[in-house]
Write a protein that holds these residues in place. Sequence first.
Motif, mmCIF file in Angstrom:
data_model
loop_
_atom_site.group_PDB
_atom_site.id
_atom_site.type_symbol
_atom_site.label_atom_id
_atom_site.label_comp_id
_atom_site.label_asym_id
_atom_site.label_seq_id
_atom_site.Cartn_x
_atom_site.Cartn_y
_atom_site.Cartn_z
ATOM 1 N N PRO A 53 -4.475 -6.270 8.707
ATOM 2 C CA PRO A 53 -5.387 -6.067 7.579
ATOM 3 C C PRO A 53 -4.990 -6.934 6.390
ATOM 4 C CG PRO A 53 -3.808 -4.272 7.718
ATOM 5 C CD PRO A 53 -3.604 -5.114 8.950
ATOM 6 N N SER A 54 -5.976 -7.277 5.569
ATOM 7 C CA SER A 54 -5.708 -8.102 4.388
ATOM 8 C C SER A 54 -5.016 -7.309 3.288
ATOM 9 C CB SER A 54 -7.022 -8.693 3.854
ATOM 10 O OG SER A 54 -7.946 -7.651 3.545
ATOM 11 N N HIS A 55 -5.208 -5.974 3.288
ATOM 12 C CA HIS A 55 -4.562 -5.099 2.310
ATOM 13 C C HIS A 55 -4.520 -3.693 2.895
ATOM 14 C CE1 HIS A 55 -8.879 -4.633 1.564
ATOM 15 N NE2 HIS A 55 -8.596 -3.410 1.175
ATOM 16 N N THR A 56 -3.684 -2.860 2.314
ATOM 17 C CA THR A 56 -3.592 -1.464 2.760
ATOM 18 C C THR A 56 -3.545 -0.544 1.545
ATOM 19 O OG1 THR A 56 -1.168 -1.571 2.871
ATOM 20 C CG2 THR A 56 -2.384 -2.089 4.885
ATOM 21 N N PRO A 57 -4.023 0.701 1.681
ATOM 22 C CA PRO A 57 -4.729 1.205 2.864
ATOM 23 C C PRO A 57 -6.158 0.677 2.940
ATOM 24 C CG PRO A 57 -4.745 2.867 1.136
ATOM 25 C CD PRO A 57 -3.905 1.723 0.615
ATOM 26 N N LEU A 58 -6.713 0.660 4.149
ATOM 27 C CA LEU A 58 -8.128 0.382 4.324
ATOM 28 C C LEU A 58 -8.900 1.689 4.195
ATOM 29 C CD1 LEU A 58 -8.139 -2.072 7.377
ATOM 30 C CD2 LEU A 58 -8.271 -2.635 4.939
ATOM 31 N N ILE A 59 -10.052 1.640 3.560
ATOM 32 C CA ILE A 59 -10.864 2.840 3.347
ATOM 33 C C ILE A 59 -12.283 2.553 3.804
ATOM 34 C CG2 ILE A 59 -11.858 4.381 1.596
ATOM 35 C CD1 ILE A 59 -9.265 4.070 0.023
ATOM 36 N N ALA A 159 4.543 13.031 15.890
ATOM 37 C CA ALA A 159 5.264 12.578 14.702
ATOM 38 C C ALA A 159 5.027 13.556 13.564
ATOM 39 C CB ALA A 159 4.823 11.176 14.290
ATOM 40 N N SER A 160 5.872 13.474 12.561
ATOM 41 C CA SER A 160 5.701 14.259 11.342
ATOM 42 C C SER A 160 4.669 13.586 10.437
ATOM 43 C CB SER A 160 7.042 14.354 10.612
ATOM 44 O OG SER A 160 6.869 14.804 9.286
ATOM 45 N N VAL A 161 3.950 14.381 9.656
ATOM 46 C CA VAL A 161 3.025 13.792 8.690
ATOM 47 C C VAL A 161 3.769 13.059 7.577
ATOM 48 C CG1 VAL A 161 1.246 15.530 9.139
ATOM 49 C CG2 VAL A 161 2.861 15.874 7.263
ATOM 50 N N SER A 162 5.091 13.240 7.520
ATOM 51 C CA SER A 162 5.888 12.540 6.508
ATOM 52 C C SER A 162 5.856 11.036 6.718
ATOM 53 C CB SER A 162 7.337 13.036 6.534
ATOM 54 O OG SER A 162 7.955 12.737 7.769
ATOM 55 N N THR A 163 5.411 10.590 7.890
ATOM 56 C CA THR A 163 5.290 9.153 8.134
ATOM 57 C C THR A 163 4.054 8.569 7.457
ATOM 58 O OG1 THR A 163 4.052 9.490 10.192
ATOM 59 C CG2 THR A 163 6.456 9.376 10.357
ATOM 60 N N LEU A 164 3.170 9.453 6.960
ATOM 61 C CA LEU A 164 1.919 9.012 6.338
ATOM 62 C C LEU A 164 1.997 9.123 4.818
ATOM 63 C CD1 LEU A 164 -0.571 10.804 8.761
ATOM 64 C CD2 LEU A 164 0.164 8.408 8.837
ATOM 65 N N CYS A 165 1.127 8.398 4.168
ATOM 66 C CA CYS A 165 1.033 8.424 2.708
ATOM 67 C C CYS A 165 0.815 9.850 2.200
ATOM 68 C CB CYS A 165 -0.121 7.522 2.285
ATOM 69 S SG CYS A 165 -0.418 7.437 0.515
ATOM 70 N N ASP A 166 1.381 10.170 1.047
ATOM 71 C CA ASP A 166 1.168 11.478 0.436
ATOM 72 C C ASP A 166 -0.335 11.715 0.263
ATOM 73 O OD1 ASP A 166 2.352 13.794 -1.376
ATOM 74 O OD2 ASP A 166 0.677 12.888 -2.463
ATOM 75 N N PRO A 167 -0.850 12.893 0.681
ATOM 76 C CA PRO A 167 -2.305 13.114 0.622
ATOM 77 C C PRO A 167 -2.876 13.054 -0.789
ATOM 78 C CG PRO A 167 -1.148 15.151 1.142
ATOM 79 C CD PRO A 167 -0.146 14.045 1.255
ATOM 80 N N GLY A 168 -2.102 13.513 -1.767
ATOM 81 C CA GLY A 168 -2.584 13.446 -3.149
ATOM 82 C C GLY A 168 -2.741 12.017 -3.626
ATOM 83 N N GLU A 169 -1.797 11.167 -3.245
ATOM 84 C CA GLU A 169 -1.874 9.758 -3.641
ATOM 85 C C GLU A 169 -3.054 9.064 -2.971
ATOM 86 O OE1 GLU A 169 1.820 7.878 -2.807
ATOM 87 O OE2 GLU A 169 2.979 9.160 -4.180
ATOM 88 N N LEU A 170 -3.264 9.376 -1.689
ATOM 89 C CA LEU A 170 -4.384 8.753 -0.981
ATOM 90 C C LEU A 170 -5.715 9.243 -1.537
ATOM 91 C CD1 LEU A 170 -5.238 6.828 1.227
ATOM 92 C CD2 LEU A 170 -5.082 8.701 2.863
ATOM 93 N N LEU A 171 -5.800 10.538 -1.843
ATOM 94 C CA LEU A 171 -7.024 11.069 -2.426
ATOM 95 C C LEU A 171 -7.321 10.409 -3.769
ATOM 96 C CD1 LEU A 171 -9.335 13.114 -2.295
ATOM 97 C CD2 LEU A 171 -7.807 14.802 -3.336
ATOM 98 N N ALA A 172 -6.293 10.188 -4.583
ATOM 99 C CA ALA A 172 -6.484 9.518 -5.873
ATOM 100 C C ALA A 172 -6.987 8.091 -5.667
ATOM 101 C CB ALA A 172 -5.172 9.520 -6.651
ATOM 102 N N GLU A 173 -6.467 7.423 -4.621
ATOM 103 C CA GLU A 173 -6.922 6.067 -4.317
ATOM 104 C C GLU A 173 -8.398 6.066 -3.924
ATOM 105 O OE1 GLU A 173 -6.323 1.863 -3.551
ATOM 106 O OE2 GLU A 173 -5.094 3.359 -4.577
#
Length: 249
Positions: A53-59, A159-173
């Motif tokens: 991808p050219s940037h992350t995260p993709l939405i 896997a643990s969800v700890s491998t993923l971005c914090d949900p609050g941060e992603l929601l803000a994005e």
Amino acid sequence: MRHPTVETMPSGRPARQLDLRDAMLVVAGFTGRDQQALDAHVAELRTLGVPAPSHTPLIFVLPSWLLQIDPGRVHVASEHTSGEVEPVLIREAGGELHVTVGSDHTDRHLEQASYGASKFACPKPIASVAWPLMEVADRWDELRLDAGVDQHLAPYQSASVSTLCDPGELLAEVDCRLDTAGRPLVLFLGTVPVLDESARFASAFSCGLHDRSRSIRLAYAVDVIDPLDASLASLVPPSTADAAGTSTV
């Protein structure tokens, strides 16, 4: 028409229905919290011919009709699709947050040409129950994801969800990039790598989100429907079928 709903199950309080009519369906990709793990996921996709991808995260904003609540069976148009277990954040129009599990079912051949097209090509199933996010927010990183494939549910992801971005941060994005005000939001938070580093088609997919003493599960069969399959001719009026048979297009 029956409206799409998910039942939220708060501890010590009666369950209630979350109305997802006119929900905005958003799928986030490349949401790994750890850069090394994210690089591993990109490498996994490169083996399938998918560019970085050219940037992350993709939405991706998808049509709400792709959202399916515990369907039991999904239909796809290609044998080159596969499920992906993901935690899914549900935000009611009033702002209350809930979490469930879903599968970002994806067309792997289309993915080689367009991420957006590959997401658009397949339904997005989620479980029919959810937990209030506030009940697990303080131990979010303890939650685990798993998935199994085919009739014997061979281990596929874990896997643990700890491998993923914090949900609050992603929601803000997401809120920063999109106009989400006034509508329910269903946000797929990203997946984890497959265990054998090779995504594959399976006739059945099962996945789960696990807390300390409870789980939410989703399972469905996968049917491949060929739009040109002769078995569908019975669904077409004879005159139309005859005309289609003489077409040179």
